[in-house]
Scaffold this motif. Structure first.
Motif, PDB file in Angstrom:
ATOM      1  N   GLY A   1     -13.413  17.274   3.940  1.00 35.80           N
ATOM      2  CA  GLY A   1     -13.018  17.750   5.266  1.00 35.80           C
ATOM      3  C   GLY A   1     -11.750  18.588   5.209  1.00 35.80           C
ATOM      4  N   ALA A   2     -10.787  18.157   4.398  1.00 41.64           N
ATOM      5  CA  ALA A   2      -9.540  18.910   4.258  1.00 41.64           C
ATOM      6  C   ALA A   2      -9.802  20.267   3.626  1.00 41.64           C
ATOM      7  N   VAL A   3     -10.684  20.304   2.624  1.00 39.79           N
ATOM      8  CA  VAL A   3     -11.015  21.578   1.977  1.00 39.79           C
ATOM      9  C   VAL A   3     -11.684  22.511   2.984  1.00 39.79           C
ATOM     10  N   LEU A   4     -12.614  21.993   3.766  1.00 40.19           N
ATOM     11  CA  LEU A   4     -13.290  22.825   4.773  1.00 40.19           C
ATOM     12  C   LEU A   4     -12.292  23.362   5.792  1.00 40.19           C
ATOM     13  N   ARG A   5     -11.317  22.545   6.194  1.00 45.23           N
ATOM     14  CA  ARG A   5     -10.306  23.020   7.149  1.00 45.23           C
ATOM     15  C   ARG A   5      -9.474  24.149   6.555  1.00 45.23           C
ATOM     16  N   VAL A   6      -9.107  24.012   5.282  1.00 44.93           N
ATOM     17  CA  VAL A   6      -8.326  25.063   4.616  1.00 44.93           C
ATOM     18  C   VAL A   6      -9.137  26.355   4.543  1.00 44.93           C
ATOM     19  N   VAL A   7     -10.381  26.248   4.109  1.00 48.12           N
ATOM     20  CA  VAL A   7     -11.230  27.431   3.964  1.00 48.12           C
ATOM     21  C   VAL A   7     -11.451  28.107   5.311  1.00 48.12           C
ATOM     22  N   ARG A   8     -11.703  27.331   6.354  1.00 52.78           N
ATOM     23  CA  ARG A   8     -11.971  27.919   7.673  1.00 52.78           C
ATOM     24  C   ARG A   8     -10.706  28.520   8.274  1.00 52.78           C
ATOM     25  N   ALA A   9      -9.542  27.987   7.912  1.00 53.05           N
ATOM     26  CA  ALA A   9      -8.284  28.576   8.389  1.00 53.05           C
ATOM     27  C   ALA A   9      -7.941  29.845   7.606  1.00 53.05           C
ATOM     28  N   ALA A  10      -8.396  29.909   6.352  1.00 55.43           N
ATOM     29  CA  ALA A  10      -8.064  31.050   5.497  1.00 55.43           C
ATOM     30  C   ALA A  10      -8.895  32.281   5.816  1.00 55.43           C
ATOM     31  N   TRP A  11     -10.174  32.085   6.136  1.00 59.18           N
ATOM     32  CA  TRP A  11     -11.081  33.206   6.350  1.00 59.18           C
ATOM     33  C   TRP A  11     -11.945  32.970   7.583  1.00 59.18           C
ATOM     34  N   PRO A  12     -12.388  34.025   8.222  1.00 54.88           N
ATOM     35  CA  PRO A  12     -13.290  33.874   9.375  1.00 54.88           C
ATOM     36  C   PRO A  12     -14.720  33.618   8.895  1.00 54.88           C
ATOM     37  N   VAL A  13     -15.004  32.384   8.522  1.00 58.31           N
ATOM     38  CA  VAL A  13     -16.305  32.028   7.974  1.00 58.31           C
ATOM     39  C   VAL A  13     -16.991  31.000   8.859  1.00 58.31           C
ATOM     40  N   THR A  14     -18.299  30.986   8.762  1.00 64.01           N
ATOM     41  CA  THR A  14     -19.083  29.977   9.476  1.00 64.01           C
ATOM     42  C   THR A  14     -18.993  28.667   8.690  1.00 64.01           C
ATOM     43  N   LEU A  15     -19.434  27.592   9.308  1.00 60.72           N
ATOM     44  CA  LEU A  15     -19.428  26.308   8.615  1.00 60.72           C
ATOM     45  C   LEU A  15     -20.325  26.336   7.370  1.00 60.72           C
ATOM     46  N   PRO A  16     -21.540  26.924   7.432  1.00 62.08           N
ATOM     47  CA  PRO A  16     -22.343  27.007   6.209  1.00 62.08           C
ATOM     48  C   PRO A  16     -21.664  27.844   5.106  1.00 62.08           C
ATOM     49  N   GLN A  17     -20.986  28.922   5.472  1.00 64.66           N
ATOM     50  CA  GLN A  17     -20.269  29.719   4.474  1.00 64.66           C
ATOM     51  C   GLN A  17     -19.117  28.909   3.877  1.00 64.66           C
ATOM     52  N   ALA A  18     -18.399  28.169   4.727  1.00 65.08           N
ATOM     53  CA  ALA A  18     -17.305  27.327   4.245  1.00 65.08           C
ATOM     54  C   ALA A  18     -17.835  26.265   3.287  1.00 65.08           C
ATOM     55  N   ALA A  19     -19.001  25.692   3.596  1.00 62.52           N
ATOM     56  CA  ALA A  19     -19.606  24.697   2.710  1.00 62.52           C
ATOM     57  C   ALA A  19     -19.961  25.332   1.364  1.00 62.52           C
ATOM     58  N   GLY A  20     -20.414  26.583   1.378  1.00 65.22           N
ATOM     59  CA  GLY A  20     -20.698  27.297   0.133  1.00 65.22           C
ATOM     60  C   GLY A  20     -19.444  27.500  -0.696  1.00 65.22           C
ATOM     61  N   LEU A  21     -18.340  27.839  -0.038  1.00 62.56           N
ATOM     62  CA  LEU A  21     -17.074  28.003  -0.754  1.00 62.56           C
ATOM     63  C   LEU A  21     -16.590  26.669  -1.314  1.00 62.56           C
ATOM     64  N   LEU A  22     -16.799  25.595  -0.560  1.00 60.54           N
ATOM     65  CA  LEU A  22     -16.456  24.263  -1.047  1.00 60.54           C
ATOM     66  C   LEU A  22     -17.241  23.936  -2.312  1.00 60.54           C
ATOM     67  N   ARG A  23     -18.532  24.274  -2.314  1.00 61.27           N
ATOM     68  CA  ARG A  23     -19.347  24.036  -3.513  1.00 61.27           C
ATOM     69  C   ARG A  23     -18.819  24.831  -4.704  1.00 61.27           C
ATOM     70  N   GLN A  24     -18.408  26.081  -4.464  1.00 57.67           N
ATOM     71  CA  GLN A  24     -17.834  26.885  -5.556  1.00 57.67           C
ATOM     72  C   GLN A  24     -16.545  26.256  -6.070  1.00 57.67           C
ATOM     73  N   LEU A  25     -15.673  25.829  -5.156  1.00 64.92           N
ATOM     74  CA  LEU A  25     -14.407  25.214  -5.551  1.00 64.92           C
ATOM     75  C   LEU A  25     -14.638  23.930  -6.340  1.00 64.92           C
ATOM     76  N   ALA A  26     -15.643  23.164  -5.956  1.00 65.79           N
ATOM     77  CA  ALA A  26     -15.955  21.912  -6.648  1.00 65.79           C
ATOM     78  C   ALA A  26     -16.708  22.156  -7.949  1.00 65.79           C
ATOM     79  N   GLY A  27     -17.277  23.348  -8.114  1.00 67.91           N
ATOM     80  CA  GLY A  27     -18.053  23.675  -9.311  1.00 67.91           C
ATOM     81  C   GLY A  27     -17.262  24.542 -10.267  1.00 67.91           C
ATOM     82  N   ASP A  28     -17.802  25.740 -10.516  1.00 67.42           N
ATOM     83  CA  ASP A  28     -17.200  26.650 -11.493  1.00 67.42           C
ATOM     84  C   ASP A  28     -15.886  27.257 -11.024  1.00 67.42           C
ATOM     85  N   GLY A  29     -15.645  27.276  -9.735  1.00 62.86           N
ATOM     86  CA  GLY A  29     -14.397  27.809  -9.203  1.00 62.86           C
ATOM     87  C   GLY A  29     -14.606  29.053  -8.377  1.00 62.86           C
ATOM     88  N   LEU A  30     -13.604  29.381  -7.614  1.00 60.71           N
ATOM     89  CA  LEU A  30     -13.598  30.531  -6.726  1.00 60.71           C
ATOM     90  C   LEU A  30     -12.629  31.547  -7.321  1.00 60.71           C
TER      91      LEU A  30
END
Length: 121
Positions: free
Chosen positions: A52-81
């Motif tokens: 939840g904290a990661v999603l809040r950071v991502v959504r505050a950083a960029w104008p992204v939808t919740l599904p896009q934010a979840a995709g960025l979370l997956r990248q951060l948890a995986g190979d990286g952004l």
């Protein structure tokens, strides 16, 4: 985070401002930075990350939808952004403010450092 670009002519001593801004740096600013310094990957560290904290950071950083934010979370948890060294340090700092541990490690693929970091323009 902001950016600015200036020039100075060695022959005549003249200079000027090419541009500046407080939004994401344009490709003509980011591209040379990525080519010169290479991309840096931001990855989450450790198990049990507060998603939840990661999603809040991502959504505050960029104008992204919740599904896009979840995709960025997956990248951060995986190979990286991937981003520029300054972008990676900024994102790690924002995550740390929310109690999320992240690391910035040198990457290799400049093509993977899209803006905003993997989302379609």
């Amino acid at each position: 985070m902001g950016w600015d670009a200036e020039f100075r002519c060695g022959a005549c001593g003249d200079g000027g401002c090419l541009g500046f801004g407080g939004e994401d740096a344009p490709d003509w600013v980011r591209g040379p930075l990525l080519e010169r310094y290479g991309p840096v990957l931001v990855r989450l560290v450790g198990p049990g990350v507060d998603r939840g904290a990661v999603l809040r950071v991502v959504r505050a950083a960029w104008p992204v939808t919740l599904p896009q934010a979840a995709g960025l979370l997956r990248q951060l948890a995986g190979d990286g952004l991937a981003g520029t060294p300054a972008e990676a340090a900024w994102l790690c700092g924002r995550l740390a403010e929310r109690g999320v541990a992240a690391e910035a490690v040198p990457g290799q693929d400049v093509a993977g450092a899209g803006r905003p970091w993997g989302l379609p323009g």
